[in-house]
Design an enzyme around this catalytic site. Structure first.
Site, PDB file in Angstrom:
ATOM      1  N   GLU A 113       0.837  -1.202   0.000  1.00 41.41           N
ATOM      2  CA  GLU A 113       0.000   0.000   0.000  1.00 41.41           C
ATOM      3  C   GLU A 113       0.870   1.250   0.000  1.00 41.41           C
ATOM      4  O   GLU A 113       0.381   2.359   0.091  1.00 41.41           O
ATOM      5  CB  GLU A 113      -0.910   0.011   1.236  1.00 41.41           C
ATOM      6  CG  GLU A 113      -2.039  -0.981   1.182  1.00 41.41           C
ATOM      7  CD  GLU A 113      -3.197  -0.501   0.335  1.00 41.41           C
ATOM      8  OE1 GLU A 113      -3.354   0.710   0.156  1.00 41.41           O
ATOM      9  OE2 GLU A 113      -3.942  -1.359  -0.149  1.00 41.41           O
ATOM     10  N   THR A 115       4.987   1.895   1.461  1.00 40.75           N
ATOM     11  CA  THR A 115       5.599   1.509   2.722  1.00 40.75           C
ATOM     12  C   THR A 115       5.259   2.494   3.834  1.00 40.75           C
ATOM     13  O   THR A 115       4.997   3.674   3.589  1.00 40.75           O
ATOM     14  CB  THR A 115       7.123   1.401   2.598  1.00 40.75           C
ATOM     15  OG1 THR A 115       7.649   2.700   2.319  1.00 40.75           O
ATOM     16  CG2 THR A 115       7.533   0.429   1.521  1.00 40.75           C
ATOM     17  N   PHE A 133      12.314  13.316   0.775  1.00 38.76           N
ATOM     18  CA  PHE A 133      12.547  12.271  -0.212  1.00 38.76           C
ATOM     19  C   PHE A 133      12.231  12.813  -1.598  1.00 38.76           C
ATOM     20  O   PHE A 133      11.635  13.866  -1.730  1.00 38.76           O
ATOM     21  CB  PHE A 133      11.698  11.017   0.077  1.00 38.76           C
ATOM     22  CG  PHE A 133      10.227  11.263   0.070  1.00 38.76           C
ATOM     23  CD1 PHE A 133       9.478  11.069  -1.085  1.00 38.76           C
ATOM     24  CD2 PHE A 133       9.563  11.690   1.213  1.00 38.76           C
ATOM     25  CE1 PHE A 133       8.107  11.301  -1.101  1.00 38.76           C
ATOM     26  CE2 PHE A 133       8.200  11.924   1.206  1.00 38.76           C
ATOM     27  CZ  PHE A 133       7.467  11.740   0.046  1.00 38.76           C
TER      28      PHE A 133
END
Length: 134
Positions: A113, A115, A133
């Site tokens: 789904e 992480t 990120f």
């Protein structure tokens, strides 16, 4: 939320019928505490899913809402499943009860789904405005 509810209901039924030391396991303090914790997790997960669904219906859902729901609800369901497995004793790992199947499914859900870490970073970006990120 559905997996959490299934595990909770299985555990509740099991401890009501399982007798130890001359009385149902449901009559022990620690069992009742675990059931209370499970009930709170199940209902929080259900309310979270309901709220996010309503936001989506209204066209107001943001991707961070979805991450919040997945992050919170999978973790809650994993806690409920783990408690339920323990409350079933050795029977908790058999296919006689649904708990172990839900535990395995929830482990895979936390990965496929998106992480748990990605959902956490999505929430972190929403809170701070700084992406961690790419």
């Amino acid at each position: 939320a559905g997996a959490a509810r299934a595990c909770y209901e299985s555990a509740l039924g099991y401890v009501r019928s399982r007798v130890q030391f001359g009385r149902p396991v449901a009559g022990f303090q620690l069992t009742q505490r675990k059931l209370a914790d499970m009930l709170v997790d199940v209902n929080h997960a259900t309310m979270t899913a309901l709220r996010i669904g309503r936001l989506k219906d209204e066209g107001l859902a943001h991707h961070s809402h979805i991450s919040f729901g997945k992050f919170a609800n999978v973790r809650a369901a994993q806690r409920v499943a783990a408690l339920a497995r323990g409350m079933h004793g050795a029977s908790g790992i058999t296919l006689e009860y649904p708990v172990m199947r839900h535990m395995a499914n929830l482990e895979s859900v936390s990965t496929y789904e998106g992480t748990e870490e990605v959902h956490a970073l999505t929430l972190g970006q929403t809170l701070t405005g700084i992406p961690a990120f790419r």
